[in-house]
Design a protein around this motif. Structure first.
Motif, PDB file in Angstrom:
ATOM      1  N   LEU A  86     -14.096  50.539 149.780  1.00 51.67           N
ATOM      2  CA  LEU A  86     -13.801  49.307 149.658  1.00 51.67           C
ATOM      3  C   LEU A  86     -15.172  48.815 148.933  1.00 51.67           C
ATOM      4  O   LEU A  86     -14.787  47.755 147.989  1.00 51.67           O
ATOM      5  CB  LEU A  86     -14.161  48.492 151.164  1.00 51.67           C
ATOM      6  N   LEU A  87     -16.088  49.134 148.750  1.00 53.79           N
ATOM      7  CA  LEU A  87     -17.107  48.843 147.806  1.00 53.79           C
ATOM      8  C   LEU A  87     -16.704  49.140 146.517  1.00 53.79           C
ATOM      9  O   LEU A  87     -17.075  48.424 145.668  1.00 53.79           O
ATOM     10  CB  LEU A  87     -18.540  49.587 148.132  1.00 53.79           C
ATOM     11  N   GLY A  88     -16.057  50.116 146.205  1.00 55.15           N
ATOM     12  CA  GLY A  88     -15.386  50.410 145.033  1.00 55.15           C
ATOM     13  C   GLY A  88     -14.541  49.501 144.394  1.00 55.15           C
ATOM     14  O   GLY A  88     -14.599  49.200 143.290  1.00 55.15           O
ATOM     15  N   MET A  89     -13.709  49.179 145.473  1.00 51.17           N
ATOM     16  CA  MET A  89     -12.792  47.824 145.106  1.00 51.17           C
ATOM     17  C   MET A  89     -13.582  46.776 144.642  1.00 51.17           C
ATOM     18  O   MET A  89     -13.338  45.998 143.742  1.00 51.17           O
ATOM     19  CB  MET A  89     -11.897  47.405 146.098  1.00 51.17           C
ATOM     20  N   ALA A  90     -14.708  46.517 145.018  1.00 55.44           N
ATOM     21  CA  ALA A  90     -15.576  45.307 144.852  1.00 55.44           C
ATOM     22  C   ALA A  90     -16.090  45.651 143.362  1.00 55.44           C
ATOM     23  O   ALA A  90     -16.133  44.411 142.467  1.00 55.44           O
ATOM     24  CB  ALA A  90     -16.657  45.272 145.729  1.00 55.44           C
ATOM     25  N   CYS A  91     -16.288  46.697 142.916  1.00 50.24           N
ATOM     26  CA  CYS A  91     -16.580  46.814 141.518  1.00 50.24           C
ATOM     27  C   CYS A  91     -15.486  46.465 140.545  1.00 50.24           C
ATOM     28  O   CYS A  91     -15.898  46.199 139.460  1.00 50.24           O
ATOM     29  CB  CYS A  91     -16.993  48.340 141.100  1.00 50.24           C
ATOM     30  N   LEU A  92     -14.363  46.345 140.766  1.00 49.43           N
ATOM     31  CA  LEU A  92     -13.289  46.143 140.068  1.00 49.43           C
ATOM     32  C   LEU A  92     -13.565  44.593 139.650  1.00 49.43           C
ATOM     33  O   LEU A  92     -12.987  44.257 138.819  1.00 49.43           O
ATOM     34  CB  LEU A  92     -11.998  46.437 140.575  1.00 49.43           C
ATOM     35  N   ALA A  93     -14.158  43.883 140.329  1.00 53.81           N
ATOM     36  CA  ALA A  93     -14.362  42.439 140.209  1.00 53.81           C
ATOM     37  C   ALA A  93     -14.787  42.191 138.920  1.00 53.81           C
ATOM     38  O   ALA A  93     -14.646  41.338 138.147  1.00 53.81           O
ATOM     39  CB  ALA A  93     -15.249  41.874 141.350  1.00 53.81           C
ATOM     40  N   ARG A  94     -15.679  42.936 138.594  1.00 55.18           N
ATOM     41  CA  ARG A  94     -16.425  42.919 137.044  1.00 55.18           C
ATOM     42  C   ARG A  94     -15.414  43.037 136.072  1.00 55.18           C
ATOM     43  O   ARG A  94     -15.398  42.179 135.259  1.00 55.18           O
ATOM     44  CB  ARG A  94     -17.449  44.093 136.861  1.00 55.18           C
ATOM     45  N   LEU A  95     -14.483  43.838 136.051  1.00 60.78           N
ATOM     46  CA  LEU A  95     -13.353  44.209 135.101  1.00 60.78           C
ATOM     47  C   LEU A  95     -12.307  42.802 135.232  1.00 60.78           C
ATOM     48  O   LEU A  95     -11.982  42.554 134.099  1.00 60.78           O
ATOM     49  CB  LEU A  95     -12.576  45.361 135.462  1.00 60.78           C
ATOM     50  N   VAL A  96     -12.045  42.613 136.404  1.00 65.09           N
ATOM     51  CA  VAL A  96     -10.987  41.593 136.421  1.00 65.09           C
ATOM     52  C   VAL A  96     -11.652  40.160 135.838  1.00 65.09           C
ATOM     53  O   VAL A  96     -10.984  39.376 135.160  1.00 65.09           O
ATOM     54  CB  VAL A  96     -10.843  41.136 138.170  1.00 65.09           C
ATOM     55  N   LEU A  97     -13.079  39.962 136.139  1.00 71.07           N
ATOM     56  CA  LEU A  97     -13.594  38.565 135.566  1.00 71.07           C
ATOM     57  C   LEU A  97     -13.749  38.683 134.266  1.00 71.07           C
ATOM     58  O   LEU A  97     -13.562  37.787 133.520  1.00 71.07           O
ATOM     59  CB  LEU A  97     -15.029  38.416 136.255  1.00 71.07           C
ATOM     60  N   VAL A 159      -9.041  38.370 154.716  1.00 72.71           N
ATOM     61  CA  VAL A 159     -10.458  37.764 154.504  1.00 72.71           C
ATOM     62  C   VAL A 159     -11.122  38.608 153.199  1.00 72.71           C
ATOM     63  O   VAL A 159     -11.470  37.831 152.218  1.00 72.71           O
ATOM     64  CB  VAL A 159     -11.436  38.177 155.712  1.00 72.71           C
ATOM     65  N   VAL A 160     -10.790  39.975 152.903  1.00 74.28           N
ATOM     66  CA  VAL A 160     -11.288  40.524 151.965  1.00 74.28           C
ATOM     67  C   VAL A 160     -10.488  40.036 150.465  1.00 74.28           C
ATOM     68  O   VAL A 160     -11.359  39.425 149.644  1.00 74.28           O
ATOM     69  CB  VAL A 160     -10.943  42.087 152.000  1.00 74.28           C
ATOM     70  N   LEU A 161      -9.277  39.632 150.407  1.00 69.10           N
ATOM     71  CA  LEU A 161      -8.505  39.257 149.439  1.00 69.10           C
ATOM     72  C   LEU A 161      -9.026  37.507 149.240  1.00 69.10           C
ATOM     73  O   LEU A 161      -9.154  37.082 148.003  1.00 69.10           O
ATOM     74  CB  LEU A 161      -7.017  39.225 149.800  1.00 69.10           C
ATOM     75  N   ASP A 179     -24.217  36.427 138.941  1.00 66.07           N
ATOM     76  CA  ASP A 179     -23.818  37.525 138.312  1.00 66.07           C
ATOM     77  C   ASP A 179     -22.323  37.904 139.407  1.00 66.07           C
ATOM     78  O   ASP A 179     -22.565  38.345 140.376  1.00 66.07           O
ATOM     79  CB  ASP A 179     -24.557  38.715 138.547  1.00 66.07           C
ATOM     80  N   TRP A 180     -21.349  37.346 139.023  1.00 67.49           N
ATOM     81  CA  TRP A 180     -20.232  37.457 139.961  1.00 67.49           C
ATOM     82  C   TRP A 180     -19.634  38.781 140.389  1.00 67.49           C
ATOM     83  O   TRP A 180     -19.073  39.012 141.448  1.00 67.49           O
ATOM     84  CB  TRP A 180     -19.061  36.723 139.402  1.00 67.49           C
ATOM     85  N   GLY A 181     -19.909  39.658 139.556  1.00 68.23           N
ATOM     86  CA  GLY A 181     -19.443  41.216 139.982  1.00 68.23           C
ATOM     87  C   GLY A 181     -20.521  41.627 141.132  1.00 68.23           C
ATOM     88  O   GLY A 181     -20.157  41.988 142.225  1.00 68.23           O
ATOM     89  N   ALA A 182     -21.838  41.220 140.806  1.00 65.84           N
ATOM     90  CA  ALA A 182     -22.714  41.644 141.812  1.00 65.84           C
ATOM     91  C   ALA A 182     -22.649  40.813 143.360  1.00 65.84           C
ATOM     92  O   ALA A 182     -22.569  41.612 144.276  1.00 65.84           O
ATOM     93  CB  ALA A 182     -24.148  41.267 141.652  1.00 65.84           C
ATOM     94  N   THR A 183     -22.246  39.654 143.117  1.00 65.25           N
ATOM     95  CA  THR A 183     -21.744  38.950 144.338  1.00 65.25           C
ATOM     96  C   THR A 183     -20.671  39.386 145.028  1.00 65.25           C
ATOM     97  O   THR A 183     -20.563  39.442 146.297  1.00 65.25           O
ATOM     98  CB  THR A 183     -21.537  37.163 143.709  1.00 65.25           C
ATOM     99  N   ALA A 184     -19.655  39.795 144.275  1.00 65.19           N
ATOM    100  CA  ALA A 184     -18.458  40.268 144.812  1.00 65.19           C
ATOM    101  C   ALA A 184     -18.989  41.683 145.724  1.00 65.19           C
ATOM    102  O   ALA A 184     -18.459  41.756 146.919  1.00 65.19           O
ATOM    103  CB  ALA A 184     -17.426  40.781 143.732  1.00 65.19           C
ATOM    104  N   GLU A 185     -19.392  42.490 145.119  1.00 63.48           N
ATOM    105  CA  GLU A 185     -20.262  43.745 145.873  1.00 63.48           C
ATOM    106  C   GLU A 185     -20.888  43.325 147.009  1.00 63.48           C
ATOM    107  O   GLU A 185     -20.576  43.941 148.064  1.00 63.48           O
ATOM    108  CB  GLU A 185     -21.125  44.575 145.053  1.00 63.48           C
ATOM    109  N   GLY A 186     -21.976  42.270 146.922  1.00 62.98           N
ATOM    110  CA  GLY A 186     -22.636  41.957 148.315  1.00 62.98           C
ATOM    111  C   GLY A 186     -21.851  41.139 148.995  1.00 62.98           C
ATOM    112  O   GLY A 186     -21.983  41.443 150.339  1.00 62.98           O
TER     113      GLY A 186
END
Length: 199
Positions: A86-97, A159-161, A179-186
């Motif tokens: 799940l935390l790895g999925m949050a890292c994808l947020a950087r790529l998506v953004l 909720v995650v989505l 930093d929206w990628g960091a915010t996603a991970e948090g």
């Protein structure tokens, strides 16, 4: 063979030009004439590959959503414990953004229109439901491996989505606001704090 290759190149050029023009001018303000000029093709060549501007847009949207889904499936296929995945999925947020900055404005414009067209609405909603299924299956996996507590996987997935979609929108509206990628991970870490087993 060479003719097929030229055709594929022309199609790819139309799609790339459309992505750029839709992002720059908006979907509604961009006509087939502008797309042809940007791609350096005739209208005849355009209509050989696409029936309409709408079809071009749907292919761009579908390609982007399928790429996101494939990236998500690669992360989920890891043998790591579900919380780590799940935390790895949050890292994808950087790529998506990073990828979505030029795409999201036109997608939002399209989604607003598509919400009134049940057929067009199926293009974005089907992958969205598959993403939700991926998250639900991951939560179920965490429950089975006893890294996550008993909970409703569907609710957790929603909720995650919701967090993911909300962060993408915030990143679009206020790109320099955080930093929206960091915010996603948090944010995922906060959700995981409530989902982890305590015993």
């Amino acid at each position: 063979m060479a003719q097929q290759s030229r055709g594929q190149q022309t199609r790819a050029r139309i799609l790339e030009s459309a992505r750029s023009e839709f992002a720059r001018q908006g979907y509604d303000a961009t006509g087939v004439a502008e797309l042809c000029q940007a791609a350096g093709v005739t209208k005849g060549a355009f209509y050989h590959h696409f029936a309409s501007k709408h079809e071009v847009f749907l292919e761009l949207l579908t390609t982007w959503l399928n790429t996101l889904e494939e990236q998500s499936r690669q992360v989920v296929s890891s043998d790591a414990p579900a919380p780590d995945v799940l935390l790895g999925m949050a890292c994808l947020a950087r790529l998506v953004l990073a990828d979505a900055r030029d795409l999201l404005p036109m997608f939002l414009e399209f989604w607003a229109r598509a919400s009134r067209d049940p057929v067009a609405w199926q293009t974005p909603i089907a992958p969205y439901r598959r993403y939700r299924g991926l998250f639900a299956a991951l939560v179920e996996r965490g429950i089975d491996e006893r890294s996550l507590r008993q909970t409703d996987p569907e609710v957790a997935a929603r909720v995650v989505l919701a967090l993911a979609v909300g962060l993408i929108l915030q990143g679009l509206l206020d790109p320099a606001g955080a930093d929206w990628g960091a915010t996603a991970e948090g944010g995922v870490a906060l959700i995981l704090d409530g989902l982890r087993r305590r015993d």
